[in-house]
Write a protein that holds these residues in place. Structure first.
Motif, PDB file in Angstrom:
ATOM      1  N   LEU A   1       0.829  -1.210   0.000  1.00  0.00           N
ATOM      2  CA  LEU A   1       0.000   0.000   0.000  1.00  0.00           C
ATOM      3  C   LEU A   1       0.862   1.259   0.000  1.00  0.00           C
ATOM      4  O   LEU A   1       0.356   2.368  -0.126  1.00  0.00           O
ATOM      5  N   TYR A   2       2.190   1.049   0.189  1.00  0.00           N
ATOM      6  CA  TYR A   2       3.118   2.184   0.239  1.00  0.00           C
ATOM      7  C   TYR A   2       4.319   1.846  -0.625  1.00  0.00           C
ATOM      8  O   TYR A   2       4.688   0.678  -0.764  1.00  0.00           O
TER       9      TYR A   2
ATOM     10  N   SER B   1      -0.989  14.089   6.365  1.00  0.00           N
ATOM     11  CA  SER B   1      -0.600  14.466   5.003  1.00  0.00           C
ATOM     12  C   SER B   1       0.794  13.954   4.633  1.00  0.00           C
ATOM     13  O   SER B   1       1.074  13.697   3.465  1.00  0.00           O
TER      14      SER B   1
ATOM     15  N   GLN C   1       1.044  10.901   2.420  1.00  0.00           N
ATOM     16  CA  GLN C   1       0.683  10.993   0.998  1.00  0.00           C
ATOM     17  C   GLN C   1       1.913  10.789   0.123  1.00  0.00           C
ATOM     18  O   GLN C   1       1.839  10.309  -1.007  1.00  0.00           O
TER      19      GLN C   1
ATOM     20  N   LYS D   1       2.081   6.883  -0.237  1.00  0.00           N
ATOM     21  CA  LYS D   1       0.892   6.064  -0.395  1.00  0.00           C
ATOM     22  C   LYS D   1       0.689   5.673  -1.850  1.00  0.00           C
ATOM     23  O   LYS D   1       0.801   6.523  -2.737  1.00  0.00           O
ATOM     24  N   ILE D   2       0.428   4.410  -2.096  1.00  0.00           N
ATOM     25  CA  ILE D   2       0.113   3.987  -3.460  1.00  0.00           C
ATOM     26  C   ILE D   2      -1.385   4.151  -3.660  1.00  0.00           C
ATOM     27  O   ILE D   2      -2.187   3.610  -2.902  1.00  0.00           O
ATOM     28  N   GLN D   3      -1.756   4.957  -4.635  1.00  0.00           N
ATOM     29  CA  GLN D   3      -3.191   5.221  -4.855  1.00  0.00           C
ATOM     30  C   GLN D   3      -3.806   4.013  -5.555  1.00  0.00           C
ATOM     31  O   GLN D   3      -3.264   3.530  -6.541  1.00  0.00           O
ATOM     32  N   SER D   4      -4.912   3.541  -5.008  1.00  0.00           N
ATOM     33  CA  SER D   4      -5.526   2.371  -5.668  1.00  0.00           C
ATOM     34  C   SER D   4      -6.689   2.812  -6.536  1.00  0.00           C
ATOM     35  O   SER D   4      -7.210   3.907  -6.378  1.00  0.00           O
TER      36      SER D   4
END
Ligand code: OGA
Ligand code: NI
Length: 357
Positions: free
Chosen positions: A326-327, A348, A351, A354-357
């Protein structure tokens, strides 16, 4: 009354010392500290759950197998559902805790000129943290931030010479907290079925920093933040707080829960690095501090984090087809650069990876 602070971009900014403001005009809260909007819209304090905040008794670990298992289950639940707990019977002598609180109190009571001898430059020293512009709203607190361990990375220019026992006390406290921090990190790794050293940075690869906070009395605590909502960029944070005043609040299910001080206990929270390394199984918790209208409050937050060349990412043993990362994996130094160029705000900082899904 002003502290001239050097920012990371080498600009200088002049910021009032809150302690001086409060002493000169005890009934006034200048505009720059007023956060009515944020307070009204995002902060609902609820003390319903205060008494449910987990308390971990480390002395039970050395008793029979069953009680060890119970402690580990409680710890696992605390990390999963709260990201936050208090520890008792933690092995740090009460005398060390009491003395630490005393030297911090003594330091903040010194005349301003004396404190300014260790005035903040970039990230370290006495002043206000996370100020990046002349316009932003300010917290109702002053602080002293020091890199405390390992010994060879200390910058003694920022270490107060007064009170005369400050340096020795900070040293002893830092060492004790480091032992406890490693113990907790190994227990936390164990609750995830990982090797006990999974979250502990090897010798030479970690840094300990201590942030000593001073929250002056405030005539309108309902309008301000002592420290606004944030998560810590550490592996974990261990906090020593005043026994008398409630100030720290943690976020749970959208509400803010006051943390009642327990005499002799230490407060522990999961930081952003354990959130990343556990691939989100354990989340760093958002917290804030509020001043009160009766008296001042101090706290000492000790952060342990990796040195800047360390690669941080989700632990491989926690990843498989159904649990993708997820990161991202990143260099700690890059995380820091991003962290210090921004205001300290909610979560924040995460961010960044973070891997955006
Ligand atoms: C901090 C912090 C809370 C407190 O210094 O990061 O969250 O109660 N402090 O002072
Ligand atoms: Ni914090």
């Amino acid at each position: 009354m002003y502290n001239s602070m050097k920012l990371p971009n080498s600009k200088t900014i002049s910021i009032p010392v809150v302690q001086e403001l409060a002493a000169r005009d005890p009934d006034s809260v200048p505009q720059r500290y007023r956060r009515e909007e944020e307070r009204l819209h995002s902060i609902t304090v609820s003390d319903n759950l205060s008494s449910s905040i987990p308390i971990i008794d480390l002395s039970l670990l050395s008793e029979h197998k069953e009680s060890r298992q119970q402690v580990m289950e409680k710890l696992s639940l605390a990390c999963q559902e709260w990201g936050f707990f208090q520890v008792v019977n933690h092995g740090v002598p009460v005398s060390v805790l009491d003395q630490m609180k005393q030297v911090v109190r003594d330091f903040f009571q010194l005349p301003l000129e004396e404190k300014l001898k260790c005035g903040i430059q970039e990230r370290e020293g006495y002043g206000q943290a996370f100020v990046i512009s002349d316009e932003q709203k300010l917290d109702w607190s002053d602080m002293l931030y020091l890199v405390t361990l390992p010994e060879d990375v200390r910058n003694m220019n920022f270490w107060p010479r007064r009170p005369t026992n400050f340096r020795e006390t900070m040293n002893d406290f830092g060492m004790e907290i480091q032992k406890l921090s490693n113990k907790l990190l190994s227990l936390i790794a164990e609750t995830l079925g990982l090797k006990i050293n999974s979250f502990i940075n090897p010798e030479g690869k970690w840094i300990q920093g201590a942030r000593m906070n001073y929250y002056p009395r405030c005539s309108r605590p309902d309008l301000v933040f002592g420290i606004g909502p944030h998560s810590d960029p550490s592996n974990i944070t261990i906090l020593l707080q005043d026994d008398e005043q409630v100030g720290l609040h943690i976020r749970k299910d959208g509400e803010w829960i006051p943390v009642e001080p327990i005499s002799g206990a230490l407060v522990v929270n999961i930081g952003d690095m354990v959130e990343v390394m556990s691939n989100g199984r354990y989340k760093s918790i958002e917290h804030l501090a509020l001043p009160n209208n009766k008296t001042d409050r101090i706290s000492i937050a000790v952060f342990e984090f990796p040195t800047k060349e360390v690669q941080v990412g989700p632990h491989p043993d926690l990843l498989d087809d159904t649990h993708p990362p997820l990161y991202t994996t990143f260099k700690r130094g890059d995380f820091d650069d991003n962290f210090f160029q921004n205001k300290l705000e909610h979560k924040s900082a995460l961010q960044f990876c973070k891997i955006q899904s």
